[in-house]
Design a protein around this motif. Structure first.
Motif, short mmCIF file in Angstrom:
data_model
loop_
_atom_site.label_atom_id
_atom_site.label_comp_id
_atom_site.label_asym_id
_atom_site.label_seq_id
_atom_site.Cartn_x
_atom_site.Cartn_y
_atom_site.Cartn_z
N ILE A 166 -2.32 74.49 131.11
CA ILE A 166 -1.63 73.29 130.62
C ILE A 166 -1.06 73.44 129.22
O ILE A 166 -0.35 72.55 128.75
CB ILE A 166 -2.57 72.07 130.64
N CYS A 167 -1.34 74.53 128.54
CA CYS A 167 -0.88 74.66 127.15
C CYS A 167 0.52 75.26 127.04
O CYS A 167 0.99 75.54 125.94
CB CYS A 167 -1.87 75.49 126.33
N LYS A 168 1.16 75.47 128.17
CA LYS A 168 2.57 75.85 128.17
C LYS A 168 3.35 74.62 128.61
O LYS A 168 3.38 74.29 129.80
CB LYS A 168 2.81 77.02 129.13
N PRO A 169 3.95 73.89 127.66
CA PRO A 169 4.60 72.62 128.01
C PRO A 169 5.58 72.78 129.16
O PRO A 169 6.41 73.68 129.18
CB PRO A 169 5.31 72.23 126.70
N SER A 170 5.44 71.91 130.13
CA SER A 170 6.32 71.90 131.29
C SER A 170 6.22 70.53 131.94
O SER A 170 5.26 69.79 131.69
CB SER A 170 5.91 72.99 132.29
N PRO A 171 7.17 70.17 132.79
CA PRO A 171 7.09 68.87 133.46
C PRO A 171 5.82 68.69 134.28
O PRO A 171 5.35 67.57 134.47
CB PRO A 171 8.34 68.86 134.36
N MET A 172 5.24 69.81 134.78
CA MET A 172 4.10 69.74 135.67
C MET A 172 2.74 69.78 134.95
O MET A 172 1.72 69.57 135.58
CB MET A 172 4.15 70.88 136.68
N ALA A 173 2.73 70.07 133.66
CA ALA A 173 1.47 70.24 132.95
C ALA A 173 0.53 69.03 133.09
O ALA A 173 -0.68 69.21 133.32
CB ALA A 173 1.72 70.56 131.48
N PRO A 174 1.02 67.79 132.94
CA PRO A 174 0.10 66.64 133.13
C PRO A 174 -0.50 66.59 134.53
O PRO A 174 -1.65 66.18 134.70
CB PRO A 174 1.00 65.42 132.86
N LEU A 175 0.28 67.01 135.53
CA LEU A 175 -0.24 67.02 136.90
C LEU A 175 -1.35 68.06 137.05
O LEU A 175 -2.35 67.81 137.74
CB LEU A 175 0.89 67.32 137.89
N TYR A 176 -1.20 69.21 136.40
CA TYR A 176 -2.25 70.24 136.46
C TYR A 176 -3.55 69.71 135.85
O TYR A 176 -4.64 69.98 136.37
CB TYR A 176 -1.81 71.49 135.70
N LEU A 177 -3.43 68.96 134.76
CA LEU A 177 -4.63 68.39 134.13
C LEU A 177 -5.26 67.36 135.05
O LEU A 177 -6.48 67.34 135.23
CB LEU A 177 -4.26 67.77 132.78
N LEU A 178 -4.45 66.49 135.63
CA LEU A 178 -4.98 65.48 136.55
C LEU A 178 -5.66 66.13 137.75
O LEU A 178 -6.70 65.67 138.22
CB LEU A 178 -3.85 64.56 137.01
N GLU A 179 -5.08 67.21 138.23
CA GLU A 179 -5.68 67.93 139.36
C GLU A 179 -7.09 68.42 139.01
O GLU A 179 -8.02 68.27 139.80
CB GLU A 179 -4.79 69.12 139.73
N ALA A 180 -7.24 68.99 137.83
CA ALA A 180 -8.56 69.46 137.41
C ALA A 180 -9.54 68.29 137.26
O ALA A 180 -10.71 68.39 137.66
CB ALA A 180 -8.45 70.22 136.09
N ILE A 181 -9.06 67.20 136.70
CA ILE A 181 -9.91 66.02 136.49
C ILE A 181 -10.42 65.48 137.82
O ILE A 181 -11.59 65.09 137.95
CB ILE A 181 -9.13 64.94 135.73
N VAL A 182 -9.56 65.45 138.83
CA VAL A 182 -9.91 64.88 140.12
C VAL A 182 -10.72 65.84 140.99
O VAL A 182 -11.73 65.46 141.59
CB VAL A 182 -8.64 64.43 140.87
N LEU A 183 -10.30 67.11 141.05
CA LEU A 183 -10.94 68.07 141.96
C LEU A 183 -12.14 68.78 141.35
O LEU A 183 -12.99 69.29 142.07
CB LEU A 183 -9.92 69.11 142.42
#
Length: 212
Positions: free
Chosen positions: A77-94
């Protein structure tokens, strides 16, 4: 409230960045990366579901003292991209228990506070997921676009609607196998949007002209 939290975050970040190279501790890498993601969205003049998701996550996690993310997640997630927030949410949920940790030098009282805040955050994370899905669906060209392209999403919506009063929301949405493909499919939301737009156009084009 979120604006106040974000303002406080950037004030803290501005104060601590000059001393990152000194012996004084700086902000957590997680908070720094979320701040960089915020700057990325502003630079690109991007708003919408992913921007709102980043703001929501940053506003909540900013409250937790001594919070840090796993190195595996930070690398993602430390490489800014449109998908970075989704990657963080994925980790939080799964991976709700293992994506984060508290720094070793955190004093006992702040540690207790942080643990309680993370417990509360875990309870509200299903709501964050559902809000994100709702916001994403709003920018889709057809009302059922996401449900048509993401297996299990319709069933989850059904369970949330009819079982929420009887079953804890996190039992419906968290740690469920159906959410694993959900996140991988969400990364293709632009493809779904194009397909739904074509389908909508085809449907309109095949309609019979109205009688005059």
């Amino acid at each position: 409230m979120i604006r106040m939290k974000l303002t406080l975050f950037f004030m803290l970040l501005a104060f601590t960045l000059p001393v990152l190279g000194s012996s004084r501790p700086g902000p957590s890498r997680l908070m720094y990366c979320l701040g960089q993601q915020e700057k990325y969205f502003h630079a690109k003049k991007q708003t919408g579901p992913f921007y709102e998701l980043n703001q929501s996550l940053m506003g909540e996690l900013l409250q937790v003292p001594g919070l840090e993310a796993s190195s595996v997640l930070l690398n993602r997630i430390c490489k800014p991209s449109p998908m970075a927030p989704l990657y963080l949410l994925e980790a939080i949920v799964l991976d709700p228990r293992d994506w984060w940790y508290l720094k070793d030098d955190l004093d006992p009282q702040p540690r207790m506070i942080a643990l309680e805040l993370m417990r509360e955050f875990r309870q509200m994370s299903p709501e964050i997921l559902l809000n994100f899905l709702s916001s994403l669906q709003m920018i889709m060209p057809t009302p059922q676009c996401l449900e048509q392209h993401i297996p299990g999403l319709s069933k989850m919506y059904h369970d949330v609607k009819w079982l929420q009063e009887e079953v804890d929301l996190k039992k419906i949405t968290l740690g469920h196998k159906r959410l694993i493909p959900l996140f991988s499919r969400l990364q293709r939301y632009q493809d779904f949007s194009q397909e739904c737009a074509k389908s909508k156009k085809t449907t309109k084009g095949s309609g019979k002209p109205s009688a005059r």
